[in-house]
Enzyme design. Structure first.
Site, PDB file in Angstrom:
ATOM      1  N   LYS A 245       7.147   1.394 -31.713  1.00 32.03           N
ATOM      2  CA  LYS A 245       6.768   2.524 -30.853  1.00 32.03           C
ATOM      3  C   LYS A 245       7.945   3.485 -30.744  1.00 32.03           C
ATOM      4  O   LYS A 245       9.023   3.112 -30.302  1.00 32.03           O
ATOM      5  CB  LYS A 245       6.367   2.010 -29.466  1.00 32.03           C
ATOM      6  CG  LYS A 245       6.132   3.122 -28.426  1.00 32.03           C
ATOM      7  CD  LYS A 245       5.642   2.573 -27.083  1.00 32.03           C
ATOM      8  CE  LYS A 245       5.626   3.649 -26.014  1.00 32.03           C
ATOM      9  NZ  LYS A 245       5.178   3.164 -24.689  1.00 32.03           N
ATOM     10  N   ASP A 250       9.213   9.249 -22.310  1.00 35.15           N
ATOM     11  CA  ASP A 250       7.890   9.077 -21.706  1.00 35.15           C
ATOM     12  C   ASP A 250       7.893   9.545 -20.250  1.00 35.15           C
ATOM     13  O   ASP A 250       8.344   8.841 -19.363  1.00 35.15           O
ATOM     14  CB  ASP A 250       7.484   7.589 -21.787  1.00 35.15           C
ATOM     15  CG  ASP A 250       6.061   7.354 -21.283  1.00 35.15           C
ATOM     16  OD1 ASP A 250       5.332   8.356 -21.061  1.00 35.15           O
ATOM     17  OD2 ASP A 250       5.678   6.178 -21.125  1.00 35.15           O
ATOM     18  N   LYS A 257       4.545  10.080 -14.359  1.00 35.05           N
ATOM     19  CA  LYS A 257       4.976   8.817 -13.760  1.00 35.05           C
ATOM     20  C   LYS A 257       5.254   9.041 -12.274  1.00 35.05           C
ATOM     21  O   LYS A 257       5.955   9.968 -11.902  1.00 35.05           O
ATOM     22  CB  LYS A 257       6.223   8.281 -14.470  1.00 35.05           C
ATOM     23  CG  LYS A 257       5.887   7.735 -15.844  1.00 35.05           C
ATOM     24  CD  LYS A 257       6.990   6.906 -16.407  1.00 35.05           C
ATOM     25  CE  LYS A 257       6.540   6.273 -17.719  1.00 35.05           C
ATOM     26  NZ  LYS A 257       5.542   5.216 -17.533  1.00 35.05           N
ATOM     27  N   ASP A 269      12.023   4.483 -24.480  1.00 40.79           N
ATOM     28  CA  ASP A 269      10.657   4.146 -24.893  1.00 40.79           C
ATOM     29  C   ASP A 269      10.492   4.143 -26.417  1.00 40.79           C
ATOM     30  O   ASP A 269       9.393   3.951 -26.926  1.00 40.79           O
ATOM     31  CB  ASP A 269       9.666   5.109 -24.223  1.00 40.79           C
ATOM     32  CG  ASP A 269       8.338   4.440 -23.872  1.00 40.79           C
ATOM     33  OD1 ASP A 269       8.295   3.199 -23.846  1.00 40.79           O
ATOM     34  OD2 ASP A 269       7.351   5.166 -23.652  1.00 40.79           O
ATOM     35  N   ASP A 328      -0.441   8.336 -19.578  1.00 42.69           N
ATOM     36  CA  ASP A 328       0.754   7.490 -19.599  1.00 42.69           C
ATOM     37  C   ASP A 328       0.533   6.233 -20.459  1.00 42.69           C
ATOM     38  O   ASP A 328       1.486   5.516 -20.764  1.00 42.69           O
ATOM     39  CB  ASP A 328       1.129   7.109 -18.158  1.00 42.69           C
ATOM     40  CG  ASP A 328       2.562   6.619 -18.029  1.00 42.69           C
ATOM     41  OD1 ASP A 328       3.321   6.746 -19.010  1.00 42.69           O
ATOM     42  OD2 ASP A 328       2.918   6.104 -16.953  1.00 42.69           O
ATOM     43  N   GLU A 330       0.244   6.052 -23.515  1.00 39.34           N
ATOM     44  CA  GLU A 330       0.402   6.824 -24.756  1.00 39.34           C
ATOM     45  C   GLU A 330       0.838   5.958 -25.939  1.00 39.34           C
ATOM     46  O   GLU A 330       0.537   6.276 -27.077  1.00 39.34           O
ATOM     47  CB  GLU A 330       1.414   7.967 -24.542  1.00 39.34           C
ATOM     48  CG  GLU A 330       2.890   7.601 -24.726  1.00 39.34           C
ATOM     49  CD  GLU A 330       3.439   6.600 -23.710  1.00 39.34           C
ATOM     50  OE1 GLU A 330       2.775   6.405 -22.672  1.00 39.34           O
ATOM     51  OE2 GLU A 330       4.500   5.995 -23.966  1.00 39.34           O
ATOM     52  N   ARG A 332      -0.075   3.045 -27.011  1.00 35.35           N
ATOM     53  CA  ARG A 332      -1.174   2.480 -27.798  1.00 35.35           C
ATOM     54  C   ARG A 332      -1.852   3.540 -28.657  1.00 35.35           C
ATOM     55  O   ARG A 332      -2.405   3.239 -29.712  1.00 35.35           O
ATOM     56  CB  ARG A 332      -2.164   1.774 -26.856  1.00 35.35           C
ATOM     57  CG  ARG A 332      -2.849   2.671 -25.874  1.00 35.35           C
ATOM     58  CD  ARG A 332      -3.456   1.905 -24.695  1.00 35.35           C
ATOM     59  NE  ARG A 332      -2.432   1.440 -23.758  1.00 35.35           N
ATOM     60  CZ  ARG A 332      -2.687   0.714 -22.668  1.00 35.35           C
ATOM     61  NH1 ARG A 332      -3.919   0.366 -22.366  1.00 35.35           N
ATOM     62  NH2 ARG A 332      -1.701   0.342 -21.867  1.00 35.35           N
TER      63      ARG A 332
HETATM   64  N1  BES Z   1       6.505   3.161 -21.618  1.00 36.00           N
HETATM   65  C1  BES Z   1       5.612   2.678 -20.641  1.00 36.00           C
HETATM   66  C2  BES Z   1       5.808   1.197 -20.340  1.00 36.00           C
HETATM   67  C3  BES Z   1       7.098   0.815 -19.689  1.00 36.00           C
HETATM   68  C4  BES Z   1       7.172   0.696 -18.316  1.00 36.00           C
HETATM   69  C5  BES Z   1       8.207   0.511 -20.431  1.00 36.00           C
HETATM   70  C6  BES Z   1       8.340   0.318 -17.723  1.00 36.00           C
HETATM   71  C7  BES Z   1       9.378   0.141 -19.838  1.00 36.00           C
HETATM   72  C8  BES Z   1       9.446   0.035 -18.477  1.00 36.00           C
HETATM   73  C9  BES Z   1       4.179   2.867 -21.105  1.00 36.00           C
HETATM   74  O1  BES Z   1       3.959   3.977 -21.907  1.00 36.00           O
HETATM   75  C10 BES Z   1       3.337   3.042 -19.893  1.00 36.00           C
HETATM   76  O2  BES Z   1       3.528   3.998 -19.204  1.00 36.00           O
HETATM   77  N2  BES Z   1       2.430   2.119 -19.657  1.00 36.00           N
HETATM   78  C11 BES Z   1       1.567   2.189 -18.522  1.00 36.00           C
HETATM   79  C12 BES Z   1       0.166   1.875 -18.973  1.00 36.00           C
HETATM   80  C13 BES Z   1      -0.880   2.114 -17.923  1.00 36.00           C
HETATM   81  C14 BES Z   1      -0.995   3.593 -17.630  1.00 36.00           C
HETATM   82  C15 BES Z   1      -2.187   1.569 -18.407  1.00 36.00           C
HETATM   83  C16 BES Z   1       2.055   1.170 -17.512  1.00 36.00           C
HETATM   84  O3  BES Z   1       2.429   0.083 -17.891  1.00 36.00           O
HETATM   85  O4  BES Z   1       2.040   1.502 -16.324  1.00 36.00           O
HETATM   86 ZN    ZN Z   2       5.550   4.659 -22.964  1.00 33.63          ZN
HETATM   87 MN    MN Z   3       3.632   5.724 -20.746  1.00 33.05          MN
END
Ligand code: BES
Ligand code: ZN
Ligand code: MN
Length: 479
Positions: A245, A250, A257, A269, A328, A330, A332
């Site tokens: 990835k 992000d 966020k 990220d 968010d 993103e 996937r």
């Molecule tokens: N990059 C984040 C995941 C992440 C969170 C990495 C904390 C490192 C530390 C990812 O893109 C994300 O935002 N995931 C969301 C998914 C949700 C919106 C379904 C998450 O985990 O909140």
């Molecule tokens: Zn992310």
């Molecule tokens: Mn994200």
């Protein structure tokens, strides 16, 4: 770091002696009676490192107390190495010699590994970097403590860890998607693997809908990097494909966020991307007999005039449609296109590494990687063993059909979020829609970045998972 094997180590100003039993110190000819007595008064169960200052020379005694399993004992050595590094840094020592008086095979190598990993620094943006620079630059092994092959491995692997950490530590304003791809090209030139970078026009031509959707809000173009290492002799018939990835930042996009500090580490990220590039670098440098391909879809994810929004339906490269309900989620979206791309190689195995979900991080914290996939049991067992050997351990999550229900959409083939429960798994179930080969997914969200120094893990990018993956690759196809 320079690694050497010496006929005699007595010329070094700093010497480290490893023991696994403190009673052996007294019978070791290096130490005087008084010194041995001093060591034994210093040592108690919590105290493992003793230094003897001979004024012209500093002798360090490290006692590794064997644990229940070998892998835990080896980890004690790495941690001990970090402790020694801390002490040597205070003395501004440039060189240390290691002698292994323990029965633990490779103890000197494990301790050196901990030392070198702990000695990592990211000084690029310090104006006083010359003053801060670590002095330690040479480790000398007593004959019998290590072989030349051990040293080569240690050198390449620690260099790869450094490269990955540095890429992760680079902030967005110094590492856009284009710059990330350029860094891969540089790594390929250094180590000897081919790097092809698809630009935005090509990505559009290939209809990588997921990657393009995430990029809509960006001021900068996306890239899709293809790295290939193909030596003459390969143990695998079809390629092994690594996918990383590459979200260089992000923000969450328009689903910005929310909580305080939740963006502080989001330059990391792209840790999965850095990790797979680091693996290519090490594999090529070590000339592993494996045909490897690594794919990195890269962009930043931010709100912007054209940013994709919740409710949008995106047609992915595979033709599947995705209803976006949270911008968010993103990672996937762009991984899906890379996983689809991988089908053209008819790969033996595909491994993706991604800082994909906060859920994985919440569930198991910073001590392990959440993994899942349809690879066979032998492959999973090999990964478990590599995880233990490198102390970058794995927890396998199930991919039961029921989790798939959570990402059914009312209007499209699937949606990009699966609700509040099982978040790491529903992300995996999403990716599963884009594969047709044996595959494992590694969610490194909890482990890729550290806010404080701990043992041999430094602040910032950790490269956690890289040594596990390299260990797996080095054992691949051998049984
Ligand atoms: N990059 C984040 C995941 C992440 C969170 C990495 C904390 C490192 C530390 C990812 O893109 C994300 O935002 N995931 C969301 C998914 C949700 C919106 C379904 C998450 O985990 O909140
Ligand atoms: Zn992310
Ligand atoms: Mn994200």
């Amino acid at each position: 770091m320079d690694f050497r094997i010496a006929q005699k180590t007595a010329d070094s100003k700093y010497e480290l002696y490893i023991f696994d039993d403190e009673t052996k110190v007294a019978s070791c000819s290096v130490f005087t009676k008084e010194e041995a007595a001093y060591v034994s008064t210093c040592l108690n169960n919590e105290f493992s490192l003793v230094s003897i200052n001979r004024l012209t020379k500093l002798l360090l005694v490290y006692i590794v107390r064997p644990k229940k399993t070998d892998y835990e004992t080896h980890e004690s050595c790495r941690k001990g190495g970090a402790e020694v590094q801390g002490l040597l840094a205070k003395y501004k020592a440039a060189e240390v010699a290691i002698v292994n008086h323990s029965a633990i095979g490779h103890a000197a190598i494990y301790m050196a590994e901990g030392m070198v990993l702990a000695n990592y620094q990211f000084l690029k943006y310090r104006s006083d970097s010359a003053k801060r620079k670590a002095q330690l630059s040479r480790i000398i092994f007593a004959k019998n403590a290590a072989s030349l092959k051990d040293l080569k491995h240690l050198k390449v692997i620690t260099e790869a860890v450094y490269k990955v950490r540095t890429l992760v530590n680079e902030p967005l304003n110094h590492l856009s998607a284009v710059q990330l791809s350029a860094a891969f090209t540089q790594m390929g030139a250094e180590a000897g693997f081919k790097v092809t970078v698809l630009n935005k026009a090509r990505i559009e031509k290939e209809k990588m809908g997921g990657l393009l959707a995430v990029n809509y809000g960006s001021q900068q173009p996306p890239t899709f990097s293809i790295m290939e290492y193909k030596p003459k002799k390969c143990l695998n018939k079809a390629p092994l494909v690594l996918v990383g990835k590459g979200v260089v930042y992000d923000t969450g996009g328009v689903s910005l966020k929310p909580t305080l500090n939740s963006m502080d580490r989001m330059k990391s990220d792209m840790s999965g991307a850095a990790l797979v590039a680091g693996a290519m670098y090490a594999a090529a440098s070590l000339e592993l007999p494996l045909h490897l391909i690594a794919l990195v879809p890269a962009t930043d994810n931010r709100p912007g005039e054209n940013a994709y929004v919740p409710g949008d339906v995106i047609t992915m490269m595979s033709g599947k449609t995705v209803e976006v309900l949270n911008t968010d989620a993103e990672g996937r979206m762009l991984l899906a296109d890379a996983l689809h791309w991988a089908k053209r190689y008819q790969p033996e195995l595909v491994l993706d590494f991604a800082t994909l979900t906060g859920a994985a991080s919440v569930a198991i914290g910073e001590h392990g990687i959440v993994c899942m996939g349809n690879a066979d049991d032998l492959t999973k067992k090999a990964f478990r063993e590599s995880g233990h050997r490198q102390y970058e351990r794995l927890v396998e999550y199930p991919m039961w059909d029921e989790y798939g229900e959570q990402i059914k959409s009312d209007i499209a083939d699937i949606k990009n979020v699966g609700g509040s429960s099982g978040g790491a798994i529903t992300a995996g179930k999403f990716l599963e829609h884009f594969i047709d080969y044996p595959w494992m997914h590694f969610d490194i969200a909890g482990v890729s970045f550290a806010t404080s120094r701990k043992n041999y893990s430094t602040v910032g990018g950790t490269a956690f998972g890289l040594r596990m993956l390299l260990d797996f690759l080095m054992h691949y196809g051998k049984n």
